[in-house]
Structure formats: structure tokens, C-alpha cells
Design an enzyme around this catalytic site. Sequence first.
Site, PDB file in Angstrom:
ATOM      1  N   HIS A 159       0.818  -1.228   0.000  1.00 50.59           N
ATOM      2  CA  HIS A 159       0.000   0.000   0.000  1.00 50.59           C
ATOM      3  C   HIS A 159       0.847   1.271   0.000  1.00 50.59           C
ATOM      4  O   HIS A 159       0.312   2.361  -0.188  1.00 50.59           O
ATOM      5  CB  HIS A 159      -0.945   0.031   1.209  1.00 50.59           C
ATOM      6  CG  HIS A 159      -1.977  -1.048   1.184  1.00 50.59           C
ATOM      7  ND1 HIS A 159      -2.880  -1.189   0.162  1.00 50.59           N
ATOM      8  CD2 HIS A 159      -2.239  -2.072   2.051  1.00 50.59           C
ATOM      9  CE1 HIS A 159      -3.659  -2.236   0.387  1.00 50.59           C
ATOM     10  NE2 HIS A 159      -3.288  -2.791   1.529  1.00 50.59           N
ATOM     11  N   ASP A 195      -2.510 -10.491  -2.546  1.00 50.37           N
ATOM     12  CA  ASP A 195      -3.104 -10.028  -1.291  1.00 50.37           C
ATOM     13  C   ASP A 195      -4.579  -9.671  -1.557  1.00 50.37           C
ATOM     14  O   ASP A 195      -4.940  -9.246  -2.657  1.00 50.37           O
ATOM     15  CB  ASP A 195      -2.330  -8.801  -0.785  1.00 50.37           C
ATOM     16  CG  ASP A 195      -2.771  -8.342   0.591  1.00 50.37           C
ATOM     17  OD1 ASP A 195      -2.098  -8.705   1.576  1.00 50.37           O
ATOM     18  OD2 ASP A 195      -3.794  -7.614   0.700  1.00 50.37           O
ATOM     19  N   HIS A 197      -6.226  -7.165  -0.607  1.00 51.18           N
ATOM     20  CA  HIS A 197      -6.390  -5.739  -0.902  1.00 51.18           C
ATOM     21  C   HIS A 197      -5.586  -5.352  -2.141  1.00 51.18           C
ATOM     22  O   HIS A 197      -4.498  -5.888  -2.377  1.00 51.18           O
ATOM     23  CB  HIS A 197      -5.902  -4.900   0.289  1.00 51.18           C
ATOM     24  CG  HIS A 197      -6.548  -5.256   1.587  1.00 51.18           C
ATOM     25  ND1 HIS A 197      -5.990  -6.151   2.482  1.00 51.18           N
ATOM     26  CD2 HIS A 197      -7.714  -4.847   2.137  1.00 51.18           C
ATOM     27  CE1 HIS A 197      -6.779  -6.278   3.541  1.00 51.18           C
ATOM     28  NE2 HIS A 197      -7.837  -5.502   3.353  1.00 51.18           N
ATOM     29  N   ASP A 284      -4.726 -12.960   3.150  1.00 51.70           N
ATOM     30  CA  ASP A 284      -5.934 -12.415   3.785  1.00 51.70           C
ATOM     31  C   ASP A 284      -7.175 -12.676   2.924  1.00 51.70           C
ATOM     32  O   ASP A 284      -8.261 -12.178   3.235  1.00 51.70           O
ATOM     33  CB  ASP A 284      -5.782 -10.920   4.135  1.00 51.70           C
ATOM     34  CG  ASP A 284      -5.007 -10.111   3.131  1.00 51.70           C
ATOM     35  OD1 ASP A 284      -4.712 -10.617   2.032  1.00 51.70           O
ATOM     36  OD2 ASP A 284      -4.692  -8.936   3.435  1.00 51.70           O
TER      37      ASP A 284
HETATM   38  N1  Q9C Z   1      -7.724   0.980   9.991  1.00 52.68           N
HETATM   39  C1  Q9C Z   1      -2.479  -5.336   4.058  1.00 52.68           C
HETATM   40  O1  Q9C Z   1      -3.124  -6.359   3.962  1.00 52.68           O
HETATM   41  N2  Q9C Z   1      -7.799  -1.655   7.038  1.00 52.68           N
HETATM   42  N3  Q9C Z   1      -3.030  -4.187   4.463  1.00 52.68           N
HETATM   43  C2  Q9C Z   1      -8.698  -0.588   7.082  1.00 52.68           C
HETATM   44  C3  Q9C Z   1      -8.504   1.056   8.834  1.00 52.68           C
HETATM   45  C4  Q9C Z   1      -6.683  -1.462   6.195  1.00 52.68           C
HETATM   46  C5  Q9C Z   1      -4.431  -4.129   4.815  1.00 52.68           C
HETATM   47  C6  Q9C Z   1      -9.042  -0.274   8.488  1.00 52.68           C
HETATM   48  C7  Q9C Z   1      -6.278  -2.777   5.613  1.00 52.68           C
HETATM   49  C8  Q9C Z   1      -4.864  -2.767   5.138  1.00 52.68           C
HETATM   50  C9  Q9C Z   1      -1.041  -5.317   3.734  1.00 52.68           C
HETATM   51 ZN    ZN Z   2      -4.192  -7.183   2.490  1.00 54.71          ZN
END
Ligand code: Q9C
Ligand code: ZN
Length: 343
Positions: A159, A195, A197, A284
Site C-alpha cells: 500500500h 493479497d 487488498h 488475507d
Molecule cells: N484501519 C495489508 O493487507 N484496514 N493491508 C482498514 C482502517 C486497512 C491491509 C481499516 C487494511 C490494510 C497489507
Molecule cells: Zn491485504
Amino acid sequence: MITIFSSEHRQQAGTVELINGRLEAPVEKPSRADSILASVQSAMLGPVLAPKDFDVAAIERVHDPRLVSFIRTAWGQWVAAHGAWDALPPSSRARGMQVREPETIDGKLAYFAFDAGTPITAGTWTAARAAVDVALTGLETLGSGGRAVFSLCRPPGHHAARDYYGGYCFFNNAAVAAQKAIDNGAQRVAILDVDYHHGNGTQSIFYERSDVLFVSIHADPRQDYPFFLGYADETGQGAGEGFNLNLPLRWGTQWPQYDEALQTAIERIRHHAPEVLVVSLGVDTFEKDPISRFKLRAADYPKIGHAIAAIGAPTLFVMEGGYAVAELGHNVVSVLSGFERAG
Ligand code: Q9C
Ligand code: ZN
């Protein structure tokens, strides 16, 4: 398969993350990497080696030096202003707002961060740098022969873009490694991001380039994080037109739909004929993941590894997400041993 691992990952240990409107204990926590390492060892995947130290210049090949220097100094500035508690941004920029970097730590956090889930802590700089070293050492190890290496990076990276961080990511480990492969003389590199996301940071770093193909299978950005990138019509720009492939899938995705996207991804990557393949390896997508909504099962992960092996390129696996800690190591090792068992 050789694994590269640094115990410095433990230096990234946040107290809080904003999740579903509450400040909760972060899901991106040290026990994640420990679970993966334990599974690597109990499965006897292969030797576990410590990383070498690389110069910060390798990071600045893909990141703005201002972001790098911010990550290095933010904790000191934050403690001076507010005391020793996780540094989170107080706000973020909205459409049309000013883009100048503010002077104060609160302003700088709002400027460089794109979410409130990525706490900067006392050890963030050390851990984030070590994760890059793990990725770069993996690439170097791959260069001295072998079909694949596993860089057990933590914190994750995909990200993080040229000049912003977020999504538990500070530096883009996979992108730094891909750029290093190019700098070492490779003409074509591919990054496959599995991943859950979308790898918005990686996409944006290579969006205008044809030497690094980016292919990602992820939750539809209409439904899930990071929301603003990852659409199927983002195909690259300028010289990079046609070198970005997004395969978004809806919440509830199970193996049959996932497999179809994976085959499309693999076909595109084979056509690119990469000299190095970097896999942004997130698990994930698992049905029991606490923050995700795909429905892959444990038995699906060896199939992902098997499919990736069919690309036939030297492969660097770089760890990204996966938060179901009890099953995390098992699922990661399933991908890697599925790869190794293939042809
Ligand atoms: N705190 C990876 O899997 N979550 N990142 C949103 C806000 C963000 C995931 C909740 C998820 C990021 C590397
Ligand atoms: Zn992720």
C-alpha cells in the site's frame, strides 16, 4: 526454499488502529511473522537466513526522499509534541485541497499517511528498513540460483506509494526489490499481487512503465480498502499502457472465481516473459481472515503456489497481509510448498 527473516520486525508493534470506528489492538502485529516463521520451520521448508544491510538509496529508487526522512524522524517529532503513544494522523486531505507539506508533526502525518490504521511507533523506522533488507536480500539470494526465495517481510509494503504510506505499510518492499532487479540489468520484471487488498502503492509506482508489469487480484475497490485504486479499467499510462492488469473480485469470492482470475493473471505474466517474478503474497483471502471477505479455504493455497510455478520464472515471494494468525503460517507455507512441488 530459502527464507529470509529479520527479528527486527518486532520493532513495529502498534498499540492501536482505527477499525470499524473504534481504536482497537492492531491486527498487523508481531505474532503474525512469528506464526509464519514457526510454520516454515516445522514444515522444514529450508534454511532461514538473516538479511544483509542495504543502503537507504535502494529505498529512494522508488520512494520520495521526503517520505523516507519523514518515517525516520516522525517518532521523535511526535514524542516531543504529544508523548510516547502511537502516532496517527489527525485528518487527511480532501478533493481539491492544498498539497503543500505542513511544518508540524500533525500536519505532516496528515500529509504523508492515507489512513489511521498505520501507527508510527518507536521502532517503526528500524522495522520498516529491516523489511526492505529482507526483500533485497531475497532478491540477491534468488540471483545466485534456485527457483524461488521467500522474503518474510513485516511490516508489509504494497500500500506504500512513492510519497505516502498507509494500510500497515511504510516502504514498498516488493517495489524496491523489483526496481533493484531492473537496476541489476533485468529488462522485464513482473509483480503478481495476490493479497486480498489492491496493491495501490505498487501499481502507482510502476503505472507509467512497461518494464515492470503489475498484475493484481483483489477485493473490488467499490466494496473494500483501499477504495480509490484497483478498478479493472486502470490499465497503465503512457509507456505503461497495457502493463497494469487489475482483476477485482466481489465479496464472497470462492475458489472457482478466484482460480479463473488467477489463470488470467498467469497468462498475462507469461506473455511478458519476466526475468524475475515478484509475488506480493497476502493470504488475507482466507475465509477466516478477520478483516476480509473472500472465502478461500486452507486447501486452496497449495493450488495458488502450483499455479504460480507454471509461470516458470525465478520467483521472489514477498510477504504482505494475512491476519488470521492461528492459520496464517500454515496457509503461507501451503503456497510455498505448492510452488515447490510443481514440476
Ligand atoms: N484501519 C495489508 O493487507 N484496514 N493491508 C482498514 C482502517 C486497512 C491491509 C481499516 C487494511 C490494510 C497489507
Ligand atoms: Zn491485504
